[in-house]
Design a protein around this motif. Structure first.
Motif, mmCIF file in Angstrom:
data_model
loop_
_atom_site.group_PDB
_atom_site.id
_atom_site.type_symbol
_atom_site.label_atom_id
_atom_site.label_comp_id
_atom_site.label_asym_id
_atom_site.label_seq_id
_atom_site.Cartn_x
_atom_site.Cartn_y
_atom_site.Cartn_z
ATOM 1 N N ILE A 77 35.121 44.838 46.004
ATOM 2 C CA ILE A 77 35.140 45.513 44.519
ATOM 3 C C ILE A 77 36.375 46.139 44.429
ATOM 4 C CG2 ILE A 77 33.667 46.253 42.649
ATOM 5 C CD1 ILE A 77 31.081 45.923 44.137
ATOM 6 N N ARG A 78 37.265 45.703 43.030
ATOM 7 C CA ARG A 78 38.195 46.663 42.663
ATOM 8 C C ARG A 78 37.579 47.125 41.417
ATOM 9 N NH1 ARG A 78 38.997 45.801 47.394
ATOM 10 N NH2 ARG A 78 40.771 45.183 48.304
ATOM 11 N N LYS A 105 45.459 34.413 32.648
ATOM 12 C CA LYS A 105 46.282 34.678 33.874
ATOM 13 C C LYS A 105 45.232 34.609 34.923
ATOM 14 C CE LYS A 105 50.102 36.902 31.731
ATOM 15 N NZ LYS A 105 50.536 38.244 31.312
ATOM 16 N N LEU A 106 44.005 35.323 35.008
ATOM 17 C CA LEU A 106 43.277 35.461 36.249
ATOM 18 C C LEU A 106 42.666 34.001 36.343
ATOM 19 C CD1 LEU A 106 41.328 38.584 35.878
ATOM 20 C CD2 LEU A 106 43.395 38.214 37.224
ATOM 21 N N ARG A 107 42.620 33.171 35.588
ATOM 22 C CA ARG A 107 41.875 31.770 35.865
ATOM 23 C C ARG A 107 42.838 31.097 36.791
ATOM 24 N NH1 ARG A 107 40.450 31.352 30.157
ATOM 25 N NH2 ARG A 107 38.621 32.236 29.897
ATOM 26 N N GLY A 108 44.087 31.260 36.333
ATOM 27 C CA GLY A 108 45.211 30.729 37.169
ATOM 28 C C GLY A 108 45.292 30.903 38.720
ATOM 29 N N LEU A 135 43.648 38.505 47.505
ATOM 30 C CA LEU A 135 43.575 37.982 46.155
ATOM 31 C C LEU A 135 43.435 39.135 45.169
ATOM 32 C CD1 LEU A 135 43.692 36.031 44.139
ATOM 33 C CD2 LEU A 135 41.228 35.219 44.608
ATOM 34 N N LEU A 136 42.646 40.296 45.690
ATOM 35 C CA LEU A 136 42.207 41.336 45.169
ATOM 36 C C LEU A 136 43.351 42.207 44.502
ATOM 37 C CD1 LEU A 136 38.727 42.402 46.896
ATOM 38 C CD2 LEU A 136 38.848 41.500 44.491
ATOM 39 N N GLN A 137 44.267 42.173 45.557
ATOM 40 C CA GLN A 137 45.602 42.985 45.411
ATOM 41 C C GLN A 137 46.294 42.417 44.281
ATOM 42 O OE1 GLN A 137 46.319 45.967 45.940
ATOM 43 N NE2 GLN A 137 48.043 45.932 44.994
ATOM 44 N N ARG A 138 46.244 41.057 44.504
ATOM 45 C CA ARG A 138 47.302 40.279 43.697
ATOM 46 C C ARG A 138 46.657 40.387 41.971
ATOM 47 N NH1 ARG A 138 47.319 34.393 45.610
ATOM 48 N NH2 ARG A 138 47.837 33.937 43.333
ATOM 49 N N MET A 139 45.374 40.312 42.137
ATOM 50 C CA MET A 139 44.428 40.375 40.801
ATOM 51 C C MET A 139 45.021 41.650 40.191
ATOM 52 S SD MET A 139 41.019 38.676 41.617
ATOM 53 C CE MET A 139 40.297 38.840 39.966
ATOM 54 N N ARG A 140 45.149 42.681 40.920
ATOM 55 C CA ARG A 140 45.434 44.189 40.281
ATOM 56 C C ARG A 140 46.989 44.201 39.847
ATOM 57 N NH1 ARG A 140 46.258 49.967 43.130
ATOM 58 N NH2 ARG A 140 45.948 51.328 41.110
ATOM 59 N N GLU A 141 47.872 43.414 40.437
ATOM 60 C CA GLU A 141 49.311 43.500 39.803
ATOM 61 C C GLU A 141 49.253 42.708 38.536
ATOM 62 O OE1 GLU A 141 51.263 41.608 43.215
ATOM 63 O OE2 GLU A 141 50.734 43.354 44.375
#
Ligand SMILES: [Zn+2]
Length: 403
Positions: A205-206, A244-247, A287-293
């Motif tokens: 969780i982030r 964007k996140l759906r992608g 993926l959590l890190q990419r989502m943060r970006e």
């Protein structure tokens, strides 16, 4: 090692008895260290003793039932505290199944199995407080500083552990592995009609707290093209972020803007500021890190396009947890035997005590369906046959792991 079978009726009878402590309609109110919780833990301790297990209560109120002379047992359990308005199965099921499996194995001369009820999993003081303290994720000194929403200190409340039994440290190296049966608390199994979920991962969780700051002004006299409306910024951010996140999302990815505060929150004032939370979960830390970006890029782009200021603070990160492959394989073999076409591998979107324990020993988890996916609610329930099937499947897996 001698194989053992559980007694489903005896397990259900204990589960129904546990429900009576703090019972409230169909549900339960059994907050950590309230009278109902202490009474329940005293009763649990007495059932452990009757089963021939030695009761150990640790300094934060976790209750263990240990088979005699065993310092290399499999630990099975969960938590018996509840949310302020909790269901009767969340945690309770895993605790009673631990008791039943430890008892049945002892009766049959099977492998040494210990059971546990962790304290304050549901976060009166923190989240997963009991298992975090036991596994050393939090020191006792740090736990003692925690307070509940009324300002009651953990340090004071944990003195009640001595009402349950003699308090002493329970070394984590008494146990070789940890298993937890839990209700799914989501709709996946109930929707698919499957009866068992073998947990592969528990999500990481982030979360962050953010603000858009614009200009508070008169809602009648300020032309649209001159406004710097912080709320409209949040709307645009949310829409862009969703697409964007759906992608990049995986099958278990979720994200939530759960808290929003608009300032000054008045009908005739252009919002000058909006504070909000963004939280995202997935079993892959990468993926959590990419989502943060993506979250940051989208927020910056929104701020620029709408002439707002963007601030962010309080970033929090709980890493994802992966179940032990050997235990997962045993749970899957047991599930295939129990319900050949009625199980699936699953990701846990909720945190569990098992995530903390996995830092010290191999860990596995099993889910049974939640009717209509409902949990943290008085209406939480699971079909009786599924409760027993879950316990039998966990017992079968332990037999596989010890033979
Ligand atoms: Zn729970």
């Amino acid at each position: 090692m001698t194989r053992f079978n559980i007694d489903g009726e005896r397990m259900l009878s204990d589960l129904r008895k546990l429900r009576t402590f703090g019972e409230c309609g169909k549900g339960v109110k059994r907050r950590a260290f309230t009278d109902a919780d202490i009474q329940a833990r005293r009763w649990l301790a007495s059932r452990m003793t009757e089963a021939g297990l030695t009761v150990h209560v640790d300094p934060v109120g976790n209750v263990f039932g240990i088979p005699e002379g065993a310092t290399n047992s499999i630990l099975v359990g969960s938590h018996s505290d509840t949310q302020p308005e909790g269901g009767w199965l969340d945690g309770a099921l895993g605790v009673i199944v631990g008791l039943e499996i430890a008892r049945a194995s002892r009766e049959a001369g099977g492998p040494p199995i210990a059971c546990v009820s962790f304290q304050d999993e549901e976060g009166r003081f923190s989240t997963l407080t009991g298992s975090r303290a036991w596994t050393g994720v939090l020191s006792l000194a740090d736990v003692d500083l925690l307070a509940d929403s009324d300002g009651v200190r953990f340090e004071e409340e944990r003195k009640k552990a001595s009402l349950i039994g003699t308090v002493s440290e329970v070394p984590t190296d008494w146990f070789r592995s940890f298993l937890e049966l839990h209700i799914e608390q989501g709709p996946i199994l109930d929707t698919s009609g499957e009866r068992i979920g073998v947990v592969r991962d528990i999500v990481g969780i982030r979360g962050e707290r953010m603000s858009f700051i614009g200009e508070q002004n008169h809602a009648g006299t300020t032309p649209m093209n001159l406004r710097r409306d912080a709320f409209q910024g949040l709307v645009r951010f949310t829409t862009d972020l969703n697409s964007k996140l759906r992608g990049i999302a995986g099958p278990a990815t979720v994200w939530t803007i759960g808290h929003v505060a608009v300032h000054p929150n008045a009908a005739s004032v252009i919002p000058g500021r909006v504070d909000f939370s963004v939280q995202w979960r997935d079993p892959s830390d990468e993926l959590l890190q990419r989502m943060r970006e993506v979250v940051h890029q989208t927020a910056l782009a929104t701020a620029e396009a709408m002439r707002l200021e963007w601030t962010t603070s309080d970033y929090s990160a709980i890493p994802a947890t992966h179940c032990d492959p050997t235990i997962v394989a045993a749970l899957e073999r047991a599930a295939v035997t129990a319900v050949p076409n009625g199980w699936r591998p699953i990701t846990s979107g909720a945190l569990h005590d098992a995530a903390n324990v996995s830092k010290l020993m191999p860990m596995g988890m099993l889910f049974v369906p939640s009717i209509n996916g409902i949990s943290h609610n008085f209406d939480e329930d699971t079909a009786v046959d599924d409760l027993v099937l879950g316990a039998e499947t966990l017992a079968r897996a332990i037999n596989l792991l010890t033979n």
